[in-house]
Design a protein around this motif. Sequence first.
Motif, PDB file in Angstrom:
ATOM      1  N   UNK A   3       0.796  -1.222   0.000  1.00 30.05           N
ATOM      2  CA  UNK A   3       0.000   0.000   0.000  1.00 30.05           C
ATOM      3  C   UNK A   3       0.829   1.272   0.000  1.00 30.05           C
ATOM      4  N   UNK A   4       0.107   2.380  -0.056  1.00 32.94           N
ATOM      5  CA  UNK A   4       0.684   3.720  -0.082  1.00 32.94           C
ATOM      6  C   UNK A   4       0.924   4.228   1.330  1.00 32.94           C
ATOM      7  N   UNK A   5       2.012   4.986   1.520  1.00 36.46           N
ATOM      8  CA  UNK A   5       2.274   5.578   2.836  1.00 36.46           C
ATOM      9  C   UNK A   5       2.898   6.955   2.674  1.00 36.46           C
ATOM     10  N   UNK A   6       2.753   7.759   3.702  1.00 32.74           N
ATOM     11  CA  UNK A   6       3.368   9.078   3.770  1.00 32.74           C
ATOM     12  C   UNK A   6       3.918   9.245   5.174  1.00 32.74           C
ATOM     13  N   UNK A   7       5.023   9.991   5.314  1.00 28.32           N
ATOM     14  CA  UNK A   7       5.615  10.097   6.635  1.00 28.32           C
ATOM     15  C   UNK A   7       6.494  11.320   6.803  1.00 28.32           C
ATOM     16  N   UNK A   8       7.024  11.450   8.009  1.00 30.76           N
ATOM     17  CA  UNK A   8       7.959  12.517   8.356  1.00 30.76           C
ATOM     18  C   UNK A   8       9.253  11.876   8.838  1.00 30.76           C
ATOM     19  N   UNK A   9      10.380  12.548   8.592  1.00 36.89           N
ATOM     20  CA  UNK A   9      11.681  11.992   8.939  1.00 36.89           C
ATOM     21  C   UNK A   9      12.594  13.072   9.496  1.00 36.89           C
ATOM     22  N   UNK A  10      13.580  12.633  10.257  1.00 41.50           N
ATOM     23  CA  UNK A  10      14.586  13.537  10.806  1.00 41.50           C
ATOM     24  C   UNK A  10      15.837  12.728  11.098  1.00 41.50           C
ATOM     25  N   UNK A  11      16.993  13.406  11.082  1.00 41.51           N
ATOM     26  CA  UNK A  11      18.212  12.684  11.351  1.00 41.51           C
ATOM     27  C   UNK A  11      19.434  13.578  11.358  1.00 41.51           C
ATOM     28  N   UNK A  12      20.588  12.950  11.234  1.00 40.13           N
ATOM     29  CA  UNK A  12      21.870  13.649  11.326  1.00 40.13           C
ATOM     30  C   UNK A  12      22.766  13.158  10.190  1.00 40.13           C
ATOM     31  N   UNK A  13      23.539  14.103   9.595  1.00 35.41           N
ATOM     32  CA  UNK A  13      24.441  13.748   8.519  1.00 35.41           C
ATOM     33  C   UNK A  13      25.831  14.300   8.742  1.00 35.41           C
ATOM     34  N   UNK A  14      26.816  13.611   8.196  1.00 33.50           N
ATOM     35  CA  UNK A  14      28.202  14.076   8.292  1.00 33.50           C
ATOM     36  C   UNK A  14      28.978  13.576   7.062  1.00 33.50           C
ATOM     37  N   UNK A  15      30.054  14.275   6.743  1.00 33.85           N
ATOM     38  CA  UNK A  15      30.842  13.863   5.586  1.00 33.85           C
ATOM     39  C   UNK A  15      31.949  14.832   5.270  1.00 33.85           C
ATOM     40  N   UNK A  16      32.371  14.850   3.995  1.00 34.11           N
ATOM     41  CA  UNK A  16      33.485  15.677   3.526  1.00 34.11           C
ATOM     42  C   UNK A  16      33.043  16.519   2.342  1.00 34.11           C
ATOM     43  N   UNK A  17      33.514  17.765   2.303  1.00 36.06           N
ATOM     44  CA  UNK A  17      33.363  18.630   1.133  1.00 36.06           C
ATOM     45  C   UNK A  17      34.747  18.843   0.539  1.00 36.06           C
ATOM     46  N   UNK A  18      34.910  18.541  -0.733  1.00 32.11           N
ATOM     47  CA  UNK A  18      36.194  18.658  -1.413  1.00 32.11           C
ATOM     48  C   UNK A  18      36.100  19.749  -2.475  1.00 32.11           C
ATOM     49  N   UNK A  19      37.190  20.473  -2.687  1.00 34.94           N
ATOM     50  CA  UNK A  19      37.179  21.515  -3.701  1.00 34.94           C
ATOM     51  C   UNK A  19      38.546  21.606  -4.379  1.00 34.94           C
ATOM     52  N   UNK A  20      38.497  22.060  -5.615  1.00 35.31           N
ATOM     53  CA  UNK A  20      39.707  22.384  -6.385  1.00 35.31           C
ATOM     54  C   UNK A  20      39.448  23.694  -7.107  1.00 35.31           C
ATOM     55  N   UNK A  21      40.379  24.640  -7.002  1.00 34.78           N
ATOM     56  CA  UNK A  21      40.184  25.952  -7.617  1.00 34.78           C
ATOM     57  C   UNK A  21      41.363  26.308  -8.524  1.00 34.78           C
ATOM     58  N   UNK A  22      41.106  27.165  -9.504  1.00 28.57           N
ATOM     59  CA  UNK A  22      42.165  27.589 -10.424  1.00 28.57           C
ATOM     60  C   UNK A  22      42.844  28.875  -9.976  1.00 28.57           C
ATOM     61  N   UNK A  23      42.416  29.452  -8.865  1.00 29.51           N
ATOM     62  CA  UNK A  23      42.998  30.718  -8.388  1.00 29.51           C
ATOM     63  C   UNK A  23      44.350  30.477  -7.726  1.00 29.51           C
ATOM     64  N   UNK A  24      45.230  31.481  -7.834  1.00 29.46           N
ATOM     65  CA  UNK A  24      46.534  31.416  -7.176  1.00 29.46           C
ATOM     66  C   UNK A  24      47.384  30.274  -7.665  1.00 29.46           C
TER      67      UNK A  24
END
Length: 236
Positions: free
Chosen positions: A53-74
């Motif tokens: 059957x069909x369902x609908x709900x609400x959710x909550x939680x916690x997230x963590x991780x890494x953000x990586x970047x590479x730039x052409x400046x300097x």
Amino acid sequence: MERQERMMRNLVRTSAIGALMLAAGYVSSANAADAVVYEPVVAMPADMYNWTGLYVGAQAGYGWGDADYTTNAGGGSSGSFDIDGAFAGLNLGYNIQHGSWVFGVEGDVSWSGIDGAGIAFDTDDISAEIKWMGSLRGRLGYAFDNVMPYVTAGVAAADTEISISGQMNASDSNMHVGWTAGIGVEVGLSRNISTSLEYRYTDLGSKDYAFASNVVATGSGELHTVGAALKWRFGQ
């Protein structure tokens, strides 16, 4: 006289043999009847939990991780920094149960407070914020009555903003599209209400961010999330 006696003996003998054959046939029939085994028809208990059957709900939680970047400046630089925070949102899905197997599809969308900051170009601050995120996934579960462990995988998206401050002050936003996969367990609390606990890994892919006419940074990231949901099931 002798002939009559012989005929009487033959008649008695024939009658005895017939009686024995009749008795043997009765015993054989009785044994054959006893050998027939009628297997009982086992019906699914009326109170077995139904995941279809069909369902609908609400959710909550916690997230963590890494953000990586590479730039052409300097002359070009790259780096990585941690991101973490809470999220909360809604989900919608549909299940089909076949025996103990449960096949489903689920979509979710969440506001996100997941963010973090680091150092760019050796002098400037760089920060990333996931404003909202969502996914569309398939689910495969195995039901033990009202308890269903499952695996899930599909497409993920995240609206992310990266900002630089210091010698340069600029920001840019992009929609990341990647993939997500995880495991979870869902428990039926009543015919209409269930709750779930889920872990997922998400690869957000990479996008280019323009901070000036000649300054471009490529941002990517990966995310781990643990979330709980409360769901209302229709038609139960």
